[in-house]
Design a protein around this motif. Sequence first.
Motif, PDB file in Angstrom:
ATOM      1  N   ILE A  51      61.158 -48.738  -3.098  1.00  0.00           N
ATOM      2  CA  ILE A  51      59.949 -47.922  -3.204  1.00  0.00           C
ATOM      3  C   ILE A  51      59.315 -47.714  -1.831  1.00  0.00           C
ATOM      4  CG2 ILE A  51      57.585 -47.884  -4.123  1.00  0.00           C
ATOM      5  CD1 ILE A  51      58.670 -49.357  -6.606  1.00  0.00           C
ATOM      6  N   HIS A  52      59.307 -48.765  -1.028  1.00  0.00           N
ATOM      7  CA  HIS A  52      58.727 -48.676   0.322  1.00  0.00           C
ATOM      8  C   HIS A  52      59.454 -47.637   1.167  1.00  0.00           C
ATOM      9  CE1 HIS A  52      56.525 -50.123   3.817  1.00  0.00           C
ATOM     10  NE2 HIS A  52      57.659 -50.355   4.471  1.00  0.00           N
ATOM     11  N   LEU A  53      60.758 -47.672   1.158  1.00  0.00           N
ATOM     12  CA  LEU A  53      61.536 -46.707   1.937  1.00  0.00           C
ATOM     13  C   LEU A  53      61.287 -45.291   1.448  1.00  0.00           C
ATOM     14  CD1 LEU A  53      64.989 -48.508   2.341  1.00  0.00           C
ATOM     15  CD2 LEU A  53      63.138 -48.323   4.017  1.00  0.00           C
ATOM     16  N   ASN A  54      61.196 -45.120   0.130  1.00  0.00           N
ATOM     17  CA  ASN A  54      60.937 -43.792  -0.422  1.00  0.00           C
ATOM     18  C   ASN A  54      59.568 -43.289   0.002  1.00  0.00           C
ATOM     19  OD1 ASN A  54      59.778 -42.101  -2.961  1.00  0.00           O
ATOM     20  ND2 ASN A  54      61.983 -41.770  -2.737  1.00  0.00           N
ATOM     21  N   GLU A  55      58.568 -44.189  -0.044  1.00  0.00           N
ATOM     22  CA  GLU A  55      57.211 -43.791   0.342  1.00  0.00           C
ATOM     23  C   GLU A  55      57.111 -43.494   1.834  1.00  0.00           C
ATOM     24  OE1 GLU A  55      54.664 -46.258  -3.055  1.00  0.00           O
ATOM     25  OE2 GLU A  55      54.959 -47.118  -1.056  1.00  0.00           O
ATOM     26  N   GLN A  56      57.902 -44.206   2.638  1.00  0.00           N
ATOM     27  CA  GLN A  56      57.897 -43.997   4.085  1.00  0.00           C
ATOM     28  C   GLN A  56      58.666 -42.743   4.489  1.00  0.00           C
ATOM     29  OE1 GLN A  56      56.387 -46.087   6.606  1.00  0.00           O
ATOM     30  NE2 GLN A  56      55.324 -46.858   4.797  1.00  0.00           N
ATOM     31  N   LEU A  66      58.433 -40.326  -8.571  1.00  0.00           N
ATOM     32  CA  LEU A  66      57.244 -40.039  -9.355  1.00  0.00           C
ATOM     33  C   LEU A  66      56.501 -41.346  -9.634  1.00  0.00           C
ATOM     34  CD1 LEU A  66      58.829 -37.572 -11.940  1.00  0.00           C
ATOM     35  CD2 LEU A  66      57.606 -36.992  -9.829  1.00  0.00           C
ATOM     36  N   ASP A  67      55.204 -41.244  -9.793  1.00  0.00           N
ATOM     37  CA  ASP A  67      54.425 -42.450 -10.086  1.00  0.00           C
ATOM     38  C   ASP A  67      54.930 -43.142 -11.346  1.00  0.00           C
ATOM     39  OD1 ASP A  67      52.863 -42.060  -7.876  1.00  0.00           O
ATOM     40  OD2 ASP A  67      51.206 -41.107  -8.957  1.00  0.00           O
ATOM     41  N   ASP A  68      55.309 -42.349 -12.340  1.00  0.00           N
ATOM     42  CA  ASP A  68      55.813 -42.924 -13.583  1.00  0.00           C
ATOM     43  C   ASP A  68      57.135 -43.664 -13.355  1.00  0.00           C
ATOM     44  OD1 ASP A  68      55.730 -43.207 -16.531  1.00  0.00           O
ATOM     45  OD2 ASP A  68      57.540 -41.966 -16.437  1.00  0.00           O
ATOM     46  N   GLU A  69      57.973 -43.118 -12.479  1.00  0.00           N
ATOM     47  CA  GLU A  69      59.243 -43.775 -12.173  1.00  0.00           C
ATOM     48  C   GLU A  69      59.011 -45.108 -11.459  1.00  0.00           C
ATOM     49  OE1 GLU A  69      62.283 -39.986 -11.595  1.00  0.00           O
ATOM     50  OE2 GLU A  69      60.924 -40.542  -9.955  1.00  0.00           O
ATOM     51  N   GLY A 114      66.270 -42.138 -15.326  1.00  0.00           N
ATOM     52  CA  GLY A 114      66.579 -40.805 -14.825  1.00  0.00           C
ATOM     53  C   GLY A 114      66.377 -40.628 -13.342  1.00  0.00           C
ATOM     54  N   ALA A 115      66.483 -41.724 -12.584  1.00  0.00           N
ATOM     55  CA  ALA A 115      66.297 -41.631 -11.127  1.00  0.00           C
ATOM     56  C   ALA A 115      67.557 -42.054 -10.386  1.00  0.00           C
ATOM     57  CB  ALA A 115      65.111 -42.496 -10.703  1.00  0.00           C
TER      58      ALA A 115
END
Length: 475
Positions: A51-56, A66-69, A114-115
């Motif tokens: 999640i950190h890498l995706n947010e960065q 997505l927030d739900d994911e 679904g990710a």
Amino acid sequence: MTRVTLAQLEPAIALGPLDGRYRKDAAPLVDYLSEAALNRDRIHVEVEWFIHLNEQGVVPGVRALLDDEKQQLRDWAEAFDAETIAQLATFEAVTVHDVKAVEYAIKEALSQIGADDLSELVHFCCTSEDINNLSYALGIKGAVQDVWLPAAAKLIDQLAAMADELAETPMLAHTHGQPATPTTMGKEIAVTLRRLARQHARIAGTEFLGKINGATGTYAAHVVAAPGVDWPAVAKSFVEDKLGLTFNLLTTQIESHDWQAELYADVARFNRIAHNLATDMWTYISMNYFKQIPVEGATGSSTMPHKVNPIRFENAEANLEISCSLLDTLGETLVTSRMQRDLTDSTTQRNIGVAFGHSLLALNNLVKGLVRLDINTAALDADLDHNWEVLAEAIQSVMRAAFLKGVPGMDNPYEKLKELTRGHRVDQAELQSFVAGLGLPDEDAARLAALTPATYIGVAADLARAEVAAWRARA
């Protein structure tokens, strides 16, 4: 008759006492230092790194989660249970690699929400040790802060209660096992309280270090895969802001484990002070200074029904010794790694829970032993009254002061008291007669005439209560 093979019985029989006879005492550590807890922390670290890498946005063009994911993935990680353990075992049976099994389990979870288009961001640029060192740090931090430190504080709290209650209870001291200047039981307990409280504070201040910098600590894969990213900064923000650990910038493939060695040395030192408490309490019980409150229905001896054995203190002694041996080995082994990496630390660290388990068991037994003690003032008073010669120190000290003030006949006070008291008993009448014939000033003579072994305790009570107050203010 064929002997039953116990290893094949269900439910499985524990080999070690911490998972068998003493399971109840050691159980709180399972949530932090068991193999299952390690895997739960591995999943947590991997998911948060993903999640950190995706947010960065370290890899250009990768869609944002997505927030739900994110929530679904975190919920899955948080719901770690027997089913997850079985799933990891299935993967590991194929991979023969525990961290790879975690990676595959997360990828399967991504597929279910679904990710799976982001699946290759899982374990991105990581070596297994990136995940392991952070997972161990989280587990050890949780075990220390949530389990061990509260248990240690409970022991210190019990000592504080005893030190407060017995602050003014006079006791004959024994230096070298011989009658010595009186003290109070509360003051002597407060000494141990202070020692343990100091170590407790050191352990509470432990830094739990972690790194996530690749196969040899160079961020080489990171820079090649995603150039232009400040990878040390990304790693630091993850370790400190996301995981709550202290970032270690410079390492080999492994985090160097120095912080672990420091922690284990501090815990072992706490253990050894607690061991001293156990042996002293055992000795005071044998001297009849404390009486043990019997447990209803308990048996002290299979053949001598009168006995109430100090088993809690003896159990604590043994378990503290085992814990210290393991902690010493952990500290010695973990600070050494051949060049950039060897696997000696992998097996060694799997015994961290055992080391803390024996310490936790001992601390619990010490508390259980202490709460079932009653002070025997009759025995304390009898010992004091039988050793009036301990006032020789007080008399010669008053004579020294008088000599310094110019009072005649006060020379060589130590030698005079030595001649009177060394190697034989001196009763109250003999000692007071000696004092009366010294020619001391009236005020000094009156003060010594009123002195008894039970009142010759200085400011022991004040010292005890001050230490109790200091601990309670901190706790």
